[in-house]
Design an enzyme around this catalytic site. Sequence first.
Site, PDB file in Angstrom:
ATOM      1  N   SER A 103     -26.423  -8.750   3.958  1.00 54.86           N
ATOM      2  CA  SER A 103     -26.567  -8.179   5.090  1.00 54.86           C
ATOM      3  C   SER A 103     -25.844  -9.232   6.273  1.00 54.86           C
ATOM      4  O   SER A 103     -26.178 -10.381   6.091  1.00 54.86           O
ATOM      5  CB  SER A 103     -27.775  -7.829   5.661  1.00 54.86           C
ATOM      6  N   SER A 119     -26.356  -3.838  -2.460  1.00 57.04           N
ATOM      7  CA  SER A 119     -26.550  -3.471  -3.906  1.00 57.04           C
ATOM      8  C   SER A 119     -27.029  -4.964  -4.636  1.00 57.04           C
ATOM      9  O   SER A 119     -26.212  -5.619  -5.084  1.00 57.04           O
ATOM     10  CB  SER A 119     -25.171  -3.153  -4.550  1.00 57.04           C
TER      11      SER A 119
END
Length: 234
Positions: A33, A105
């Site tokens: 992130s 992912s």
Amino acid sequence: MATNITWHPSLSRRERNAYRKQQGFTLWFTGLSASGKSTVATALEQHLLHLGLSAYRLDGDNVRFGLNRDLGFSERDRNENIRRIGEVAKLFADSSTIALTSFISPFRADRQLARDLHAKSGQEVVAGEKDDPIAFVEVYVDVPIEVAEQRDPKGLYKKARAGEIKEFTGISSPYEAPENPEIVIKTHENSVEECVALIVAWLEEKGLIPTKTTTTATTPAEAAGSVGTAALAS
């Protein structure tokens, strides 16, 4: 999976690509992130569109609020989230569209599943012949956790450190870095335009996109500038 269903063959992928005058494939952006995945993917999508190529980006905003709104953030739900994204990306690519996916992912097994889905498309038989497989290009946005946490445009790392977000990748849940990605970009060392240019050069070298077009195209710098580069949001 239901067993009373039958696959109905149609146009081959080779024929569809020829009619649409471009090759469909998937660019799979993965990284922490705030690594800059979505920022680079958005700039690349715009650049490809200006080149006259059909491209579409899938990310948390247009997937989590629709197709996957029934999923949470447990490991099981995150696995299912990636499985669905892999299937949708494959459908876009099968339609001769360039699919760009921008998701953390974090697990290698899930990314491998998405890769295998694309590889198996080459086993489909159309008019008695095996069809071309769909290319899967893993783009690893390699940014140190310290840099991502310092950026933290959405305040997620701060909340994770405070225990307000459970199973947060990089803090309380692991991120398994790709072992053999096709492309590696580092947004803490290179600008968005440089990252886009690097990806475009790789795609041209591999013959996935043409090296010359007849359309008036923006440069990677213009594409990057139009989407903004300051936040490097995800």
